[in-house]
Design an enzyme around this catalytic site. Structure first.
Site, mmCIF file in Angstrom:
data_model
loop_
_atom_site.group_PDB
_atom_site.id
_atom_site.type_symbol
_atom_site.label_atom_id
_atom_site.label_comp_id
_atom_site.label_asym_id
_atom_site.label_seq_id
_atom_site.Cartn_x
_atom_site.Cartn_y
_atom_site.Cartn_z
ATOM 1 C CG ASP A 62 41.662 -11.468 1.382
ATOM 2 O OD1 ASP A 62 41.528 -11.180 2.599
ATOM 3 O OD2 ASP A 62 41.246 -12.539 0.897
ATOM 4 C CE1 TYR A 155 35.319 -7.381 15.759
ATOM 5 C CE2 TYR A 155 34.414 -6.837 17.903
ATOM 6 C CZ TYR A 155 34.939 -6.442 16.696
ATOM 7 O OH TYR A 155 35.090 -5.109 16.423
HETATM 8 P P1 NAD Z 1 32.740 -2.510 8.263
HETATM 9 O O1 NAD Z 1 32.382 -3.959 8.121
HETATM 10 O O2 NAD Z 1 31.652 -1.522 8.166
HETATM 11 O O3 NAD Z 1 33.932 -2.169 7.258
HETATM 12 C C1 NAD Z 1 35.058 -3.018 7.220
HETATM 13 C C2 NAD Z 1 35.830 -2.815 5.953
HETATM 14 O O4 NAD Z 1 36.876 -3.798 5.975
HETATM 15 C C3 NAD Z 1 35.019 -3.068 4.686
HETATM 16 O O5 NAD Z 1 35.344 -2.089 3.706
HETATM 17 C C4 NAD Z 1 35.470 -4.450 4.237
HETATM 18 O O6 NAD Z 1 35.393 -4.649 2.827
HETATM 19 C C5 NAD Z 1 36.904 -4.467 4.731
HETATM 20 N N1 NAD Z 1 37.418 -5.821 4.912
HETATM 21 C C6 NAD Z 1 36.804 -6.874 5.500
HETATM 22 N N2 NAD Z 1 37.582 -7.964 5.387
HETATM 23 C C7 NAD Z 1 38.691 -7.592 4.726
HETATM 24 C C8 NAD Z 1 39.840 -8.281 4.286
HETATM 25 N N3 NAD Z 1 40.003 -9.601 4.503
HETATM 26 N N4 NAD Z 1 40.798 -7.589 3.640
HETATM 27 C C9 NAD Z 1 40.648 -6.264 3.392
HETATM 28 N N5 NAD Z 1 39.574 -5.569 3.758
HETATM 29 C C10 NAD Z 1 38.597 -6.231 4.411
HETATM 30 O O7 NAD Z 1 33.466 -2.376 9.691
HETATM 31 P P2 NAD Z 1 33.551 -1.127 10.701
HETATM 32 O O8 NAD Z 1 32.423 -1.216 11.630
HETATM 33 O O9 NAD Z 1 33.840 0.124 9.982
HETATM 34 O O10 NAD Z 1 34.818 -1.586 11.529
HETATM 35 C C11 NAD Z 1 36.134 -1.223 11.175
HETATM 36 C C12 NAD Z 1 37.080 -1.752 12.256
HETATM 37 O O11 NAD Z 1 36.669 -1.222 13.511
HETATM 38 C C13 NAD Z 1 37.033 -3.276 12.405
HETATM 39 O O12 NAD Z 1 38.321 -3.737 12.712
HETATM 40 C C14 NAD Z 1 36.089 -3.483 13.568
HETATM 41 O O13 NAD Z 1 36.344 -4.683 14.223
HETATM 42 C C15 NAD Z 1 36.456 -2.285 14.421
HETATM 43 N N6 NAD Z 1 35.395 -1.913 15.366
HETATM 44 C C16 NAD Z 1 34.169 -1.550 14.921
HETATM 45 C C17 NAD Z 1 33.201 -1.205 15.845
HETATM 46 C C18 NAD Z 1 31.809 -0.797 15.428
HETATM 47 O O14 NAD Z 1 30.935 -0.675 16.305
HETATM 48 N N7 NAD Z 1 31.548 -0.547 14.150
HETATM 49 C C19 NAD Z 1 33.485 -1.222 17.224
HETATM 50 C C20 NAD Z 1 34.737 -1.597 17.619
HETATM 51 C C21 NAD Z 1 35.701 -1.927 16.692
#
Ligand code: NAD
Length: 254
Positions: A62, A155
């Site tokens: 976490d 965010y």
């Molecule tokens: P997602 O929510 O689909 O997956 C996130 C993963 O992180 C999950 O497996 C979740 O269990 C894990 N997670 C969440 N909180 C946690 C914690 N406290 N400790 C450990 N693991 C934890 O997210 P995503 O869309 O794949 O995004 C991944 C990264 O990319 C993030 O940092 C997000 O901000 C960034 N991002 C995503 C997008 C998008 O459009 N999807 C765009 C820009 C940036």
């Protein structure tokens, strides 16, 4: 005994962007540690990689809790004696109007997205200094460079902080052979955005992007793969947008 094979730790590696980063790093020959809060999903992901003949394991971590991060890296140090690559991908996002933005969500978002990135990077970098080689990639967002839409007070601010932290790390870790860079994705279809993005938001966001579409997890992971490669040895402190031209665009319909 120190493992000979290079080790990559991916936080938030169980699903979405992180899982594709895990897959590409495994294909590049890294032993991949899928570090995630959701241990079941992390097990599934690590299982898929091992089924395909790669070296991988799931680790419950976490990144919102300093003790959990410390325990996780202790296990990594005991088992492998090294960490060569860290990808800080774990992140959370919720949207609320600015005037009513709940303080508890602001604090929680900063804690996971920023403090989590800081603490994981400290632990990983301490292991990297032993071999005087390391690559840290932080997954930021275009929302840290531009206010993408309403509601992203926590965010966007957290991702702006991740970018500043990346630059600080690049300066302080260069002496140890460690690079620190950020990838700033535009919108990508993942479990996060399936919850967060309404149909209206999706269509307006796509229209504001010169390529008129969302990115794929593979397109983001490719940027990460490059930044951890030997070919990126002289790159540190940058923010690489992977956004279909979104940051370059002004009024899209003119
Ligand atoms: P997602 O929510 O689909 O997956 C996130 C993963 O992180 C999950 O497996 C979740 O269990 C894990 N997670 C969440 N909180 C946690 C914690 N406290 N400790 C450990 N693991 C934890 O997210 P995503 O869309 O794949 O995004 C991944 C990264 O990319 C993030 O940092 C997000 O901000 C960034 N991002 C995503 C997008 C998008 O459009 N999807 C765009 C820009 C940036």
């Amino acid at each position: 005994m120190e493992s000979k094979q290079r080790v990559a730790v991916v936080t938030g590696g169980a699903v979405g962007i992180g899982s594709e980063v895990c897959r590409q790093l495994a294909l590049s020959g890294f032993t991949v540690v899928v570090a995630d809060l959701d241990v079941q999903a992390a097990n599934n992901m690590a299982g898929k990689l091992t089924d395909d003949g790669h070296a991988a394991e799931a680790l419950r971590m976490d990144v919102g809790r300093a003790e959990s991060i410390a325990e996780g890296f202790e296990k990594i140090a005991e088992k492998y004696g090294r960490c060569d690559v860290l990808v800080n991908c774990a992140g959370i996002a919720k949207v609320f109007p600015f005037l009513d933005f709940p303080l508890d969500n602001f604090i929680a978002t900063m804690n996971v997205n920023v403090t989590g990135t800081l603490l994981c990077s400290q632990h990983a970098a301490r292991l990297m200094t032993k071999n005087r080689w390391g690559r840290i990639v932080n997954i930021a967002s275009v929302a840290g460079m531009r206010a993408v839409g309403k509601g992203r007070t926590a965010y966007g601010t957290s991702k702006g902080a991740v970018i500043a932290l990346t630059r600080q790390m690049a300066v302080e870790l260069a002496d140890y052979g460690i690079t620190a860079n950020a990838v700033a994705p535009g919108p990508v279809d993942t479990p996060m955005t399936q919850i967060l993005h309404t149909d209206k938001f999706r269509s307006e966001y796509s229209n504001a992007i010169p390529m008129k579409r969302y990115g794929t997890t593979s397109e983001i992971a490719c940027a990460v793969s490059f930044l951890v490669s030997e070919g990126a040895s002289y790159i540190s402190g940058i923010v690489m947008p992977v956004d279909g031209g979104f940051l370059s665009a002004g009024a899209p319909s003119i």
